[in-house]
Every structure is written in structure tokens, then in C-alpha cells.
Design a protein around this motif. Structure first.
Motif, short mmCIF file in Angstrom:
data_model
loop_
_atom_site.label_atom_id
_atom_site.label_comp_id
_atom_site.label_asym_id
_atom_site.label_seq_id
_atom_site.Cartn_x
_atom_site.Cartn_y
_atom_site.Cartn_z
N TYR A 21 50.07 57.47 60.05
CA TYR A 21 51.01 57.41 58.92
C TYR A 21 52.04 56.31 59.14
CZ TYR A 21 54.81 58.78 55.84
OH TYR A 21 55.81 58.77 54.91
N ALA A 41 50.32 52.97 58.93
CA ALA A 41 50.02 52.61 57.54
C ALA A 41 51.29 52.23 56.78
CB ALA A 41 49.32 53.77 56.84
N GLY A 42 52.39 52.96 57.03
CA GLY A 42 53.65 52.62 56.37
C GLY A 42 54.12 51.23 56.74
N GLN A 91 52.23 48.78 57.78
CA GLN A 91 51.29 47.82 57.17
C GLN A 91 51.54 47.67 55.68
OE1 GLN A 91 47.18 48.89 57.57
NE2 GLN A 91 46.45 46.82 57.19
N ASN A 92 51.80 48.79 54.98
CA ASN A 92 52.08 48.71 53.55
C ASN A 92 53.35 47.93 53.27
OD1 ASN A 92 49.81 50.18 52.89
ND2 ASN A 92 50.87 52.15 52.82
N ALA A 93 54.37 48.15 54.08
CA ALA A 93 55.61 47.38 53.89
C ALA A 93 55.37 45.89 54.08
CB ALA A 93 56.68 47.88 54.86
N ARG A 94 54.57 45.56 55.08
CA ARG A 94 54.26 44.14 55.31
C ARG A 94 53.47 43.55 54.15
NH1 ARG A 94 49.85 41.89 57.32
NH2 ARG A 94 49.04 43.90 58.07
N LEU A 95 52.49 44.34 53.66
CA LEU A 95 51.69 43.86 52.52
C LEU A 95 52.54 43.70 51.27
CD1 LEU A 95 48.42 45.95 53.00
CD2 LEU A 95 48.75 43.51 53.46
N ARG A 96 53.50 44.64 51.04
CA ARG A 96 54.38 44.51 49.88
C ARG A 96 55.22 43.24 49.97
NH1 ARG A 96 54.89 50.24 50.26
NH2 ARG A 96 56.73 49.98 51.59
#
Length: 280
Positions: free
Chosen positions: A66, A69-70, A72-77
Motif C-alpha cells: 500500500y 503503491a501510494g 508510486q501513484n504520487a510520483r505518477l501524478r
């Protein structure tokens, strides 16, 4: 007696242990049943312990995943946001290049513009509708010259300074431009109303041939504007003409071109017609 009893129990225990070891070596299956009973007795407990261990490991993996993934998602955003900014900048550059190419095409036409410049301002709250451009008399700009964008007619020069000029926009109440339909049928006058629309008044009254979406261009009558410059698109049909939306909106105009008067002899009447307007 207690010390003797302790020694005795120790010796008995040692002899018993030795006997058990000897029996297990000589007959390995002697205690198989006992071991099976013991294993059966503790197997539920060991199963519960194993399940708990597996669950703890799964929860730890889930929590770790989790947080990973959080991150990674922040980096992708952040990457997507940066990509959108770069895309917007590229679109702005593309639009700027398109406007410049359009104005360059105007320069290469049969009647090259006097100057190409930026729209440096326009009235927003006044009842009059004026624009201001960054060229004036020193660049050859004179009253009466048409001011247009790549989309269409914006207005005409009202008065000039040395390096700037005031433009009477199409939407001003004192503006009146002879126009015709792009099909060549139907001549009219496009008069400003002081808002974002023009009033199209047909010259030949009768059955109104106009419909929503019709495009009007300059007709060349009067000699000021070159024929064929886009002016307005019909929004609402009226009894004597229509209300039309200006094609070249000054609010979004950046670069403009100042064109010479179509028929220079028409400028002789300019002072008499525009003197009251220039004093407003």
C-alpha cells in the motif's frame, strides 16, 4: 533425607532416560503410537500458530505494498501534471506559430499590410468600444485603415499617435461596415451595439433570406475595407436582418495587421465623418 532423596531421584531419572534411549535404538517403532498421539494433540495449536504467522506476513506485505503503491501513484501524478504543463506550453507555441503564419500570409497577399503589431489594449467597461495597437503615424498608419486579425475584421483606425493608434472596434455604436453574404447575395450594414453582437440591417427590405450560421464579409462599398474580409456570423434572425456575432473577437486577439485603405480617395471624407467620434 531430602539430599539423599534428591540424589536417588537423579539416579533413577538417569537410569530411566538411558533405558528409554536404549529401547528407542533397539526398537524405533516402540514409541510411534505415543508420538502420534502427542502430534495429534498439538496439531490444532500448531495450525493456528501457522495461520497467524501467514496472516501477519500477508498483512505486512499488504501494508508495504500500500505504501509502495501510494508513493508510486504520487510520483505518477506529478509526472502526469508536468506532462500536462509541457503539453499546454507546446499547444501555446503551436497556436502562436499558427497566428504568425496567418499574418505572414496576409503580408504576402496582393495588398500587403502597413504593419503587423500586437493588440495592446481595449476598453472593457466603457459604453464605447475602442482598441489600442502598438503602431502609429511613424510606422505609416493613418485614420481609416482597416485593422484585422487572421480570423477577420476587427475595426478601423480612428486616430493615431506617433507609435500607437486608437481603433474603432466593430462593436462600437458608431461603427457601420458595409457587408454582404459570402454567397454574394444580400447586402447589408453591420452596425455595432456596444456589446458583443452586431446588428445586420439589410439594404433591400423584403423577404428576409438570412438564417442562423450565415457568414458576412466586407463588400468593399465605401472604399475603406478590402472586399471579402470575414466580419460576423448570424446568431438570431430579425424582421429587418439579424443579430450576428463578431468573428474576430478583440478579447482574444493578439497580433493584428493594419491594412491600407482599399480606395484611397475614400479617405477624403474621413475627417468630416469621424470628427465627432474622435472627440468622444
Amino acid at each position: 533425607m531430602s539430599l539423599f532423596t534428591g540424589y536417588a531421584l537423579t539416579v533413577v531419572g538417569a537410569l530411566l532416560g538411558a533405558a528409554l534411549i536404549l529401547a528407542s535404538l533397539l526398537r524405533p517403532l516402540l514409541f510411534a503410537d505415543a508420538r502420534g498421539i502427542a502430534t495429534d494433540a498439538i496439531s490444532p495449536l500448531t495450525g493456528v500458530v501457522a495461520t497467524m504467522r501467514t496472516g501477519v506476513l500477508a498483512v505486512a506485505d499488504a501494508v508495504s505494498g500500500y505504501y509502495a503503491a501510494g508513493t508510486q501513484n504520487a510520483r505518477l501524478r506529478r509526472e502526469v501534471e508536468i506532462a500536462r504543463i509541457r503539453l499546454a506550453e507546446a499547444e501555446a507555441v503551436r497556436s502562436e506559430n499558427a497566428r504568425l503564419r496567418s499574418l505572414i500570409a496576409l503580408r504576402e497577399s496582393e495588398a500587403p499590410p502597413i504593419a503587423i503589431t500586437r493588440m495592446i489594449g481595449s476598453t472593457a467597461a466603457s459604453v464605447r468600444r475602442f482598441g489600442f495597437i502598438g503602431v502609429g503615424a511613424d510606422q505609416g498608419v493613418e485614420p481609416g485603415m482597416a485593422v484585422r486579425t487572421a480570423r477577420g475584421l476587427l475595426g478601423r483606425v480612428l486616430e493615431t499617435g506617433r507609435d500607437s493608434a486608437r481603433v474603432l472596434l466593430l462593436t462600437d455604436t458608431e461603427s457601420a461596415v458595409p457587408v454582404r453574404l459570402v454567397t454574394g447575395e444580400g447586402t447589408a450594414m453591420a452596425q455595432g451595439r456596444g456589446d458583443s453582437l452586431l446588428r445586420i440591417r439589410l439594404i433591400n427590405l423584403g423577404l428576409n433570406p438570412l438564417k442562423r450560421g450565415d457568414v458576412f464579409v466586407t463588400s468593399g462599398a465605401g472604399g475603406y475595407f478590402t472586399p471579402g474580409i470575414a466580419v460576423a456570423i448570424v446568431e438570431t434572425v430579425t424582421d429587418d436582418g439579424a443579430l450576428a456575432r463578431v468573428i474576430s473577437d478583440p478579447a482574444v486577439s493578439d497580433f493584428v495587421a493594419v491594412q491600407p485603405i482599399f480606395k484611397p480617395e475614400a479617405a477624403s471624407a474621413l475627417a468630416e465623418v469621424e470628427a465627432p467620434v474622435a472627440g468622444d
